[in-house]
Enzyme design. Structure first.
Site, mmCIF file in Angstrom:
data_model
loop_
_atom_site.group_PDB
_atom_site.id
_atom_site.type_symbol
_atom_site.label_atom_id
_atom_site.label_comp_id
_atom_site.label_asym_id
_atom_site.label_seq_id
_atom_site.Cartn_x
_atom_site.Cartn_y
_atom_site.Cartn_z
ATOM 1 N N LYS A 67 0.819 -1.218 0.000
ATOM 2 C CA LYS A 67 0.000 0.000 0.000
ATOM 3 C C LYS A 67 0.850 1.263 0.000
ATOM 4 O O LYS A 67 0.445 2.297 -0.533
ATOM 5 C CB LYS A 67 -0.921 0.003 1.235
ATOM 6 C CG LYS A 67 -1.990 -1.079 1.204
ATOM 7 C CD LYS A 67 -2.805 -1.107 2.481
ATOM 8 C CE LYS A 67 -4.060 -1.931 2.354
ATOM 9 N NZ LYS A 67 -4.040 -3.204 3.059
ATOM 10 N N TYR A 191 -5.649 -5.162 -7.150
ATOM 11 C CA TYR A 191 -5.312 -5.101 -5.727
ATOM 12 C C TYR A 191 -4.819 -6.453 -5.207
ATOM 13 O O TYR A 191 -3.820 -6.526 -4.486
ATOM 14 C CB TYR A 191 -6.552 -4.638 -4.950
ATOM 15 C CG TYR A 191 -6.357 -4.589 -3.460
ATOM 16 C CD1 TYR A 191 -5.597 -3.576 -2.871
ATOM 17 C CD2 TYR A 191 -6.908 -5.555 -2.640
ATOM 18 C CE1 TYR A 191 -5.411 -3.538 -1.499
ATOM 19 C CE2 TYR A 191 -6.726 -5.521 -1.268
ATOM 20 C CZ TYR A 191 -5.981 -4.516 -0.704
ATOM 21 O OH TYR A 191 -5.784 -4.481 0.648
#
Lengths: 309, 309, 309, 309
Positions: A67, A191
């Site tokens: 992230k 993701y």
């Protein structure tokens, strides 16, 4: 000041003898298979010296540590307009994750929790095909780690896709509020792949090192971000990088860091060093148990807390 | 590096001309009467030099800034056993204040939100009479500020007592869970008085300076806390010191701080300086609008962010 | 007791002149196109007489009214074991929809809110293909309405599929807790189609009539459910049938009912009659504004409240 | 239809042999002392006949059952303007009690949960002295029960005052929003006393009987409320009378009722009868375990469900 390699060796030796090692993440089947008796640590100091101890060369799934890097990419692409779609506040306890999304109309609290990172990935996608976006993320990681050997563990990626209903719920929820611009499967697909990137501690410490050096990579010399942006990403890691254990990590360790459920943590000592630590067993809030403890000891031994000598 | 006094003067001058000054706290009638056109700032550097600009000598109600000092007292009295009664995590958004108490069985998230500070005050009370505890807190503040002139504004204290139903709700709620050991009126009575302490920026910067100096007061030489405890209090201020604006403050300013609804902020640059700033108008999350802005400019000008140069 | 047809005519006439008609549901594009100046009502009394007034023959999208019928089907298929997967309590305010799912580990509060109805549809699916399940639901509705003309409005179904991210979020969320047995797209696909069933008031009053008659259909004579199950479905409608307006509906109207965002309401007078009313404009909690008002007047005129004469 | 006395006798006999009797409320010390091996039931039919079985003459603490009666008083005093200060919707799960107050700005969801009942008591107080308000409530109960022997158990009242911090938290919280007009200690003082009223089943069934008879007391002939108000109070009991077990009670028993943690339940069969049942052991949501079961059997045996024969 003690010699850094000695400190790392002592920490690695001490961790090898720990019996309480936490629990390996079980909700992603591929991660549940990892041997908990592993521990690695690596430090890249700002003068370009790379130190390691324990299983510093063993690759692991970086999971949420990714992230930090997609956030860096998204800020590079859209700048501060990113903050219209994601907040900058700690999320409070885990319980509130989705009610806060509801309360705040689909705007996740920060880019380092799952909901926020999904929005960040949606920004990185930017109309490209998922395959291209995944390639772009992987190239960015290879460039920062100065190592072409970094790869995506496809078995982990598939495992995430097969079980990632919680993340799909978040993505659909944000899409209901208009805060996801691509189809849910597309954004979550990227993701899941970014989470499945496999790196070892040496690679990860190298990849994050620009955050300790005002944004200029100590090995490649590339200016990755401005010094202000480096500071700000560090601030986000400090306040939000360990889910509902962020306060505790700041209290005990005292340096910015981002953890992943694979057991990895990237930690930054501004102006001094970038650290990657890994041990698969997690504490009850989902951060590496031995990784956190090792960083606490390292920060103390080297006097690296940002909250005072 | 610019000359500090010059920087402070420039900031004070710049703030004087700002038209958007936020809104003075209205829910405590006495605070609502304060003139918003005020701004003061003071810095005590670790070498013992005290700088000031603007209304640095005007007393104001320190309100929640007092939480840092009662926390210091409580830790001195009961040590780490305090953490059985209060957590160390940011609280997430304001909305969750009381539901989190419910979810976490009467244990407030951290000692710098109201619920947590009420528990801290309950610890400081320690079976004494409220009058004695208030006297003890006041003596501690006078000693730290090295100034016997510090006083409690009784009109403010009464105003808080007359309107403090939200705090009484929190106190009763925690008492229902067994996490308040004295009668509600007794603990909240002391709490309302500590909030009503009046200080000016010079006094407040001096009082907080031990947190920048490994715990030893730069003027009096007294060892107030250990260096580890100073670091940990700083970490708590960074993650929890600005309510639901803590992440934003870390992101923009990059130093530990604690705000009060009187418009004051105490900010600490570990190893370098203690800062007090005051301007009565608040932003939408309840922190001094101009105070936050002034600190952002000061940290930038002096390169004081803890997140990197 | 007044003559029922006269009462219905007076109500329809009165509703035609109302200027405050609420707002047509806007989040499903196809529904947003419906003319708000419509009002229909039909009553099937237990002796088999069918009464109607206003636009009683105009088809509308039954939306959430369908939940009563799939609940009936699911109970027929799995009996009381259904209650392991869904609760029987009112949901409290809308705000809590998803946090309650989180708090209660993926078990929705009742079968008449979206999350619960999605679980019910998952039960009805029972391993069949979506097309077959949709066909089965449609056949059940035709049989109950004693009318083969009932159809699924495919434009509405597509509109729901294109915008149903909130429902997909709920479905994914429950799947993360193991409370959805089929793929999310499969279950939500069937759910979107059941919501898109188009019926008029006469058909809907007829379809629901078994709930007023101890479970035996007054026209077809078929025993649809036991008398105990009919009572229990009525109880669920009373406590949970109008989302966060259920208490208000019970307070004002005093009979069990289930509303849909298409503006339809099915209401049951146990032992006496089945009522369907429709007007597209909704009140602020999402129930037909004029439909609720018409039912209040009808129940009062006919002395039909279950809470006393 | 079976003979009512026979049904009651059978139920009482059956309950005497139950081994699973729930748990007596422990948080009010005086209630914790009550012998759980008690069970009483009484029914006043609309024709004025009073039936009883088991410990129908043993007094018990009516606790929250008192909410129905203070609600009746408050509606008599201020009419529908009461609904500006309290809602009419079920509260959802217990967890949400205080967050809903926060979300809805101090307006409790309904008058039958603690927060709502405290507001109702605040209305009943109406500027009088607490002693007068308590006397007024007691006189109202005596009048309705047609029995001057009803009293307040002062030991219970004191016990509540000594432990009622949760209720004081609610009261302070509502006062912070301006929804409590008297001092917290004054309103909660009256509230604690109304909860401590002691009655037996015969008295309680008689006191509530006006709700089954369109508002006119079957024994005294006094018109207590209008028929519409009786219906509406019944509706509130049905949707909100058993906390987070209201849906379940409606589902299983099918008649309006209000429970108290003393183990009592008042239940109303509109047009037919008023029932009081008592057994001290509670189920997990705080309602009398055997009381609920007895009502389920009674309603079934007498065909008294309001949701259909």
């Amino acid at each position: 000041m003690p010699e850094l390699q000695t400190v790392l060796d002592e920490i690695a030796a001490s961790m090898a003898s720990m019996t309480e090692r936490g629990h390996v993440a079980h909700y992603i089947p591929q991660l549940a298979k990892v041997d908990p008796n592993q521990f690695g640590i690596a430090v890249l100091t700002n003068d370009g010296q790379l130190y390691g101890a324990g299983d510093a060369d063993a690759p692991f799934s970086i999971q949420s540590v990714s992230k930090v890097f997609t956030l860096t990419m998204a800020l590079g692409q859209v700048g501060d307009s990113l903050w219209k779609r994601v907040g900058r506040e700690p999320s409070g306890n885990a319980f509130n994750s989705i009610v806060q999304l509801e309360h705040e109309h689909g705007i996740p609290r920060n880019p380092l929790i799952n909901a926020g990172a999904i929005v960040v990935t949606d920004v990185v996608l930017a109309g490209h095909k998922p395959r291209e976006a995944i390639g772009q993320i992987l190239r960015f990681m290879r460039s920062l780690a100065d190592d072409e050997g970094i790869y995506i563990d496809n078995a982990v990626a598939r495992s995430e896709e097969e079980t990632g209903f919680g993340n799909r719920a978040l993505a659909n929820y944000m899409k209901a509020f208009g805060n996801l611009h691509h189809p849910v499967e597309m954004t979550t697909g990227v993701y899941f792949h970014q989470c499945a990137i496999a790196m070892n501690c040496r690679q990860l410490a190298t990849a994050g090192s620009f955050l300790a050096t005002q944004g200029r990579h100590p090995l490649t010399g590339i200016k990755v971000v401005s010094s202000e942006r480096a500071r700000r990403i560090n601030a986000l890691m400090l306040t939000c990088g360990h889910y509902d254990g962020s306060g505790e990590f700041a209290f005990r360790v005292g340096i910015p860091g981002k953890s992943g459920v694979g057991g990895g943590i990237l930690a930054i000592v501004p102006g001094k060093a970038s650290i990657a630590v890994w041990s698969p067993g997690l504490n009850k809030v989902g951060n590496s148990l031995l990784g956190s403890l090792a960083l606490e000891r390292l920060a103390k031994a080297m006097d690296w807390s940002i909250f005072g000598p």
